[in-house]
Design an enzyme around this catalytic site. Structure first.
Site, mmCIF file in Angstrom:
data_model
loop_
_atom_site.group_PDB
_atom_site.id
_atom_site.type_symbol
_atom_site.label_atom_id
_atom_site.label_comp_id
_atom_site.label_asym_id
_atom_site.label_seq_id
_atom_site.Cartn_x
_atom_site.Cartn_y
_atom_site.Cartn_z
ATOM 1 N N HIS A 1 0.846 -1.201 0.000
ATOM 2 C CA HIS A 1 0.000 0.000 0.000
ATOM 3 C C HIS A 1 0.874 1.240 0.000
ATOM 4 O O HIS A 1 2.041 1.205 0.419
ATOM 5 C CB HIS A 1 -0.945 0.004 1.211
ATOM 6 C CG HIS A 1 -0.257 0.315 2.513
ATOM 7 N ND1 HIS A 1 -0.123 1.598 3.002
ATOM 8 C CD2 HIS A 1 0.342 -0.489 3.419
ATOM 9 C CE1 HIS A 1 0.518 1.563 4.157
ATOM 10 N NE2 HIS A 1 0.814 0.308 4.434
ATOM 11 N N CYS A 2 0.321 2.337 -0.485
ATOM 12 C CA CYS A 2 1.002 3.627 -0.417
ATOM 13 C C CYS A 2 0.194 4.510 0.521
ATOM 14 O O CYS A 2 -0.522 4.029 1.389
ATOM 15 C CB CYS A 2 1.159 4.233 -1.806
ATOM 16 S SG CYS A 2 -0.404 4.487 -2.680
ATOM 17 N N VAL A 3 0.244 5.811 0.348
ATOM 18 C CA VAL A 3 -0.432 6.730 1.262
ATOM 19 C C VAL A 3 -1.947 6.617 1.159
ATOM 20 O O VAL A 3 -2.659 6.734 2.155
ATOM 21 C CB VAL A 3 0.005 8.183 0.978
ATOM 22 C CG1 VAL A 3 -0.740 9.154 1.891
ATOM 23 C CG2 VAL A 3 1.503 8.326 1.180
ATOM 24 N N THR A 4 -2.453 6.336 -0.032
ATOM 25 C CA THR A 4 -3.902 6.330 -0.225
ATOM 26 C C THR A 4 -4.465 5.050 -0.815
ATOM 27 O O THR A 4 -5.677 4.854 -0.801
ATOM 28 C CB THR A 4 -4.313 7.480 -1.177
ATOM 29 O OG1 THR A 4 -3.652 7.306 -2.434
ATOM 30 C CG2 THR A 4 -3.943 8.835 -0.585
ATOM 31 N N ARG A 5 -3.613 4.134 -1.329
ATOM 32 C CA ARG A 5 -4.130 3.023 -2.125
ATOM 33 C C ARG A 5 -3.573 1.669 -1.724
ATOM 34 O O ARG A 5 -2.401 1.566 -1.352
ATOM 35 C CB ARG A 5 -3.781 3.254 -3.601
ATOM 36 C CG ARG A 5 -4.557 4.335 -4.283
ATOM 37 C CD ARG A 5 -3.821 4.806 -5.527
ATOM 38 N NE ARG A 5 -2.746 5.721 -5.197
ATOM 39 C CZ ARG A 5 -1.745 6.024 -6.022
ATOM 40 N NH1 ARG A 5 -1.690 5.468 -7.218
ATOM 41 N NH2 ARG A 5 -0.805 6.864 -5.656
#
Length: 476
Positions: free
Chosen positions: A29-33
């Site tokens: 995952h990244c910051v939003t996804r």
């Protein structure tokens, strides 16, 4: 049902809709996804996933199925996702590596360029902003008839320091690219730094001075051959090719030289061979090619500025969703380094504002509460330079806002190109992009962006009333 129970249920549904745990190759995952690599992407029930309350949108990109959740919440979702599927947690690098195995040759090439340029963007953006700030102090007619530093002489030293810091990244651009490129190609990044320093060594004739008067260049006499002592300040393509060669030579030597003597053998030979081949063959050829690209862009904007600006903005949204926009990072950096300004970036940034405007317009058009919230929040992130939530969560989902972005930004960018708007370098996208634009173009720049915003909202609204686009889409 409690919040924790709802979260578990939503994650369970996501897993079910993507084809179950057996269809997951890796997850991160990244910051939003959530960023998932699926064994069979056709098993993913995209519409059902997007109907879940915690999901703001989905899209496939670079071999990954990305589920937009939102900052903060995505970490909780990912934790529950790992717990329910039982798969091993993967780093972003591992997920990208798995995804790239599914990419085409062109996608891999574009992604390689992105992996080289993106790590050095903070330095480039910072330099662009500082250059813009320096222009505020040094240009006459903005606040006074004279420049700010001429009126307030006490801050002249501050302005000089700002200018020094702002120019550092472009003065040593080959060093930044050398570090990032050699690291990407599997070599020692420190050798990439040394390679960059070699190519901008003060003993060499600056590329800028060479362009002004080639007759003054000195030569090395090597076995009867005359090799020009030219630096590669502001160059991108020569450094990329040289960095690749350096990494390959280093890897080749390490496989064949005993560990005990690698330290004193590998680096000197790799650097010497790379430098020799760069100054004799690679540099002259690639520098010519890079200058042709730069001259071609400048020529196109000189001959047909409106068409060039409009066409570039029109295709930019499509380039973003395919990842091809990373190709123009190199062109912008080449222009900034060799010309001292960029045209593509400020002219194309109308797309960023248009994406945010289209999403905000959809907030007033949509009737679904969940999608209204997605449209509202993603519009502001787009205006601050982060367009993915607006693109994938709203505009591309409903199609006509995305088309409106292409049309409106083409008109706005054609207007900006007509007036030859220039920026110091790549800067922060969105509302604060003007900070990197030369102050003398601010009036035109604001006018073009306001025009883009108005047209985007108008076209999006008119499309929403068209019979060509079904009204039930608003309920999705």
């Amino acid at each position: 049902m409690s919040i924790v129970s709802e979260l578990k249920e939503s994650v369970s549904q996501i897993i079910s809709y993507i084809g179950g745990a057996d269809n997951i190759e890796s997850a991160s995952h990244c910051v939003t996804r959530l960023r998932l690599v699926l064994k069979d992407k056709d098993q993913a029930d995209v519409k059902s996933i997007e109907n879940l309350d915690i999901v703001k949108g989905t899209f496939f990109a670079s071999g990954q199925f990305q589920v937009i959740i939102g900052p903060g919440l995505v970490e909780k979702v990912y934790g529950e996702f790992i717990k329910q599927t039982g798969i091993k947690e993967s780093s972003m690098a591992e997920v990208k590596e798995n995804a790239r195995a599914k990419e085409s040759v062109i996608q891999k090439a574009v992604r390689t360029l992105a992996d080289i340029f993106i790590p050095i963007l903070p330095a480039i953006v910072a330099s662009g902003l500082l250059m813009g700030f320096n222009n505020l102090l040094a240009n006459p007619g903005l606040f006074y008839e004279k420049s700010v530093i001429e009126v307030h002489t006490g801050i002249a030293g501050i302005a000089q320091i700002i200018n020094l810091v702002a120019n550092a990244a472009f003065t040593f651009l080959p060093t930044l690219i050398g570090w990032s490129a050699v690291k990407k190609f599997g070599g020692n990044p420190v050798l990439g730094i040394v390679l960059g320093l070699i190519l901008v060594h003060p003993a060499l004739m600056s590329a800028y001075d060479y362009a002004a008067d080639p007759s003054k260049v000195k030569h090395w006499d090597v076995l009867g051959f005359k090799i020009e002592q030219i630096g590669y300040q502001g160059q991108v393509l020569p450094v990329l090719v040289a960095a690749y060669l350096l990494a390959q030579i280093e890897i080749f030597l390490k496989k064949r030289i005993p560990d005990a003597i690698q330290l004193i053998i590998v680096s000197p030979i790799a650097l010497l061979l790379t430098a020799f081949l760069t100054f004799t063959i690679i540099g002259p050829i690639t520098m010519t090619g890079a200058n042709w690209i730069t001259d071609g862009v400048v020529y196109l904007f000189d001959v047909a500025p409106v068409f060039a600006g409009a066409f570039y903005a029109f295709i930019s949204p499509l380039l973003v969703i395919t990842g091809m926009h990373h190709l123009f990072l190199g062109v912008n950096l080449q222009m900034a380094g060799s010309l001292g300004y960029v045209t593509l970036w400020p002219i194309g940034d109308t797309v960023t504002l248009a994406q945010g405007t289209a999403a905000l317009t959809m907030f007033f058009i949509l009737r679904n509460k969940k999608m209204k919230n997605v449209a509202f929040t993603s519009s502001f992130s787009a205006w601050l330079g982060i367009t993915e939530p607006a693109i994938y969560g709203v505009n591309l989902r409903y199609r006509y806002p995305f088309i409106a972005v292409m049309l409106a930004s083409a008109i706005g960018s054609g207007f900006l190109a007509y007036f030859d708007v220039k920026a110091t370098s790549i800067g922060v996208g969105g509302l604060f992009s003007f900070l990197s634009v030369f102050p003398e173009y601010w009036g035109v720049y604001f006018t073009g962006n306001i025009m883009t915003i108005i047209l985007t909202a108008l076209i999006t609204f008119l499309f929403s009333k068209s019979k060509r686009f079904k009204n039930e889409d608003l309920e999705a």
